[in-house]
Motif scaffolding. Structure first.
Motif, PDB file in Angstrom:
ATOM      1  N   UNK A  93       0.830  -1.200   0.000  1.00 28.34           N
ATOM      2  CA  UNK A  93       0.000   0.000   0.000  1.00 28.34           C
ATOM      3  C   UNK A  93       0.867   1.252   0.000  1.00 28.34           C
ATOM      4  N   UNK A  94       0.392   2.287  -0.694  1.00 31.65           N
ATOM      5  CA  UNK A  94       1.149   3.533  -0.724  1.00 31.65           C
ATOM      6  C   UNK A  94       0.621   4.478  -1.779  1.00 31.65           C
ATOM      7  N   UNK A  95       1.459   5.404  -2.175  1.00 33.26           N
ATOM      8  CA  UNK A  95       1.109   6.396  -3.194  1.00 33.26           C
ATOM      9  C   UNK A  95       1.789   6.028  -4.498  1.00 33.26           C
ATOM     10  N   UNK A  96       1.015   6.013  -5.579  1.00 33.10           N
ATOM     11  CA  UNK A  96       1.532   5.704  -6.910  1.00 33.10           C
ATOM     12  C   UNK A  96       1.472   6.968  -7.752  1.00 33.10           C
ATOM     13  N   UNK A  97       2.629   7.439  -8.171  1.00 36.74           N
ATOM     14  CA  UNK A  97       2.718   8.658  -8.980  1.00 36.74           C
ATOM     15  C   UNK A  97       2.812   8.248 -10.443  1.00 36.74           C
ATOM     16  N   UNK A  98       1.679   8.359 -11.149  1.00 42.17           N
ATOM     17  CA  UNK A  98       1.607   7.966 -12.551  1.00 42.17           C
ATOM     18  C   UNK A  98       2.049   9.117 -13.436  1.00 42.17           C
ATOM     19  N   UNK A  99       3.052   8.844 -14.256  1.00 42.82           N
ATOM     20  CA  UNK A  99       3.580   9.866 -15.162  1.00 42.82           C
ATOM     21  C   UNK A  99       2.494  10.275 -16.151  1.00 42.82           C
ATOM     22  N   UNK A 100       2.449  11.574 -16.430  1.00 43.90           N
ATOM     23  CA  UNK A 100       1.415  12.104 -17.318  1.00 43.90           C
ATOM     24  C   UNK A 100       1.933  12.132 -18.750  1.00 43.90           C
ATOM     25  N   UNK A 101       1.150  11.581 -19.682  1.00 51.52           N
ATOM     26  CA  UNK A 101       1.515  11.633 -21.098  1.00 51.52           C
ATOM     27  C   UNK A 101       1.335  13.024 -21.677  1.00 51.52           C
ATOM     28  N   UNK A 102       0.675  13.915 -20.925  1.00 50.32           N
ATOM     29  CA  UNK A 102       0.449  15.281 -21.391  1.00 50.32           C
ATOM     30  C   UNK A 102       1.571  16.222 -20.960  1.00 50.32           C
ATOM     31  N   UNK A 103       2.546  15.713 -20.256  1.00 51.79           N
ATOM     32  CA  UNK A 103       3.647  16.538 -19.789  1.00 51.79           C
ATOM     33  C   UNK A 103       3.373  17.253 -18.496  1.00 51.79           C
ATOM     34  N   UNK A 104       2.244  17.007 -17.870  1.00 54.53           N
ATOM     35  CA  UNK A 104       1.926  17.615 -16.592  1.00 54.53           C
ATOM     36  C   UNK A 104       2.599  16.839 -15.458  1.00 54.53           C
ATOM     37  N   UNK A 105       2.430  17.367 -14.218  1.00 54.67           N
ATOM     38  CA  UNK A 105       2.973  16.655 -13.066  1.00 54.67           C
ATOM     39  C   UNK A 105       2.244  15.335 -12.900  1.00 54.67           C
ATOM     40  N   UNK A 106       2.915  14.358 -12.352  1.00 52.83           N
ATOM     41  CA  UNK A 106       2.353  13.016 -12.226  1.00 52.83           C
ATOM     42  C   UNK A 106       1.040  13.028 -11.455  1.00 52.83           C
TER      43      UNK A 106
END
Length: 253
Positions: A93-106
């Protein structure tokens, strides 16, 4: 006749050895009259006997441990007295920072998962590698939604990875710092809903997993331990780089 008898009696008395009384200075020693053993002497003898047995047991163990194999190689006995098998199961369990394909912050979403760990270093039967080498079979999942009531997109990402690791133990404690590298596949599911019409798009990409963390295995009983981790793990899928920050907890046996 009387004179003859008198002479015989006197001759018998002269030939017979005298019966002497026993010397009172050296009486016969009966068993119940023997002096009691000194308690201190008994304690010293018992202590000596215990030390002798310990030395014998140590010599026996040294002799067995130094036995040679058929080819003359030293026989390692690292796993003789270890009751653990080397498997663990943990909830993630935790935080998942998904990279943005739009160039925004995860996009930060909840990351959940499950993993099974095998300490394959035990198969080498070498003390320095027994708990330092292990590998994970891991599933991690995160999802998010975006859009409006009319147009909405729902995305879910699954990571299925196998990753070996090397751990550096922190002294005599059950804690260790580890580094991990592995790979697998990333399965992404996307559904786009326009009004009432839904369109699904699914895809698979190879994933490269990497990261570091802290691992602990405090013992709960002779054969069961509590297994936990705190980690920072990356998942590289294509040009996207997703980061998981969290931990896990479970049992090891």
């Amino acid at each position: 006749m009387k004179t003859w008898l008198t002479r015989c009696l006197l001759g018998g008395l002269l030939v017979t050895s005298p019966a002497l009384a026993q010397d009172d200075d050296a009486p016969y020693a009966y068993p119940e009259d023997e002096p009691a053993r000194d308690e201190q002497q008994e304690a010293e003898e018992d202590a000596y006997e215990r030390r002798r047995r310990q030395v014998d047991e140590t010599d026996d163990f040294r002799r067995v441990s130094e036995e040679e194999g058929e080819e003359g190689d030293f026989k390692e006995l690292a796993g003789v007295d270890d009751p653990n098998i080397g498997f663990a199961v943990e909830l993630i369990g935790g935080a998942l920072l998904l990279d943005s394909s739009e160039g925004n912050f995860a996009k930060t979403v909840a990351g959940l998962g499950l993993r099974a760990t095998w300490e394959y270093g035990r198969t080498f039967n070498l003390e320095p590698l027994r708990e330092n080498l292990w590998a994970d079979l891991r599933w991690t999942y995160g999802s998010y939604s975006d859009g409006t009531d009319f147009i909405r997109g729902d995305t879910g990402v699954h990571y299925f990875t196998v990753a070996p690791a090397y751990e550096l133990k922190l002294g005599k404690t059950s804690l260790g710092i580890f580094g991990q590298l592995g790979g697998g596949i990333g399965y992404q599911t996307t559904s786009i809903t326009i009004d009432a019409a839904e369109t699904k798009v699914n895809g698979i990409k190879p994933v490269f997993q990497y990261g570091v963390g802290l691992r602990g295995r405090p013992r709960l009983s002779n054969k069961l331990s509590l297994s936990f981790r705190v980690e920072a793990m990356g998942f590289r899928r294509g040009y996207l780089n997703d980061i998981f920050l969290g931990g896990s907890i479970g049992t090891a046996f």
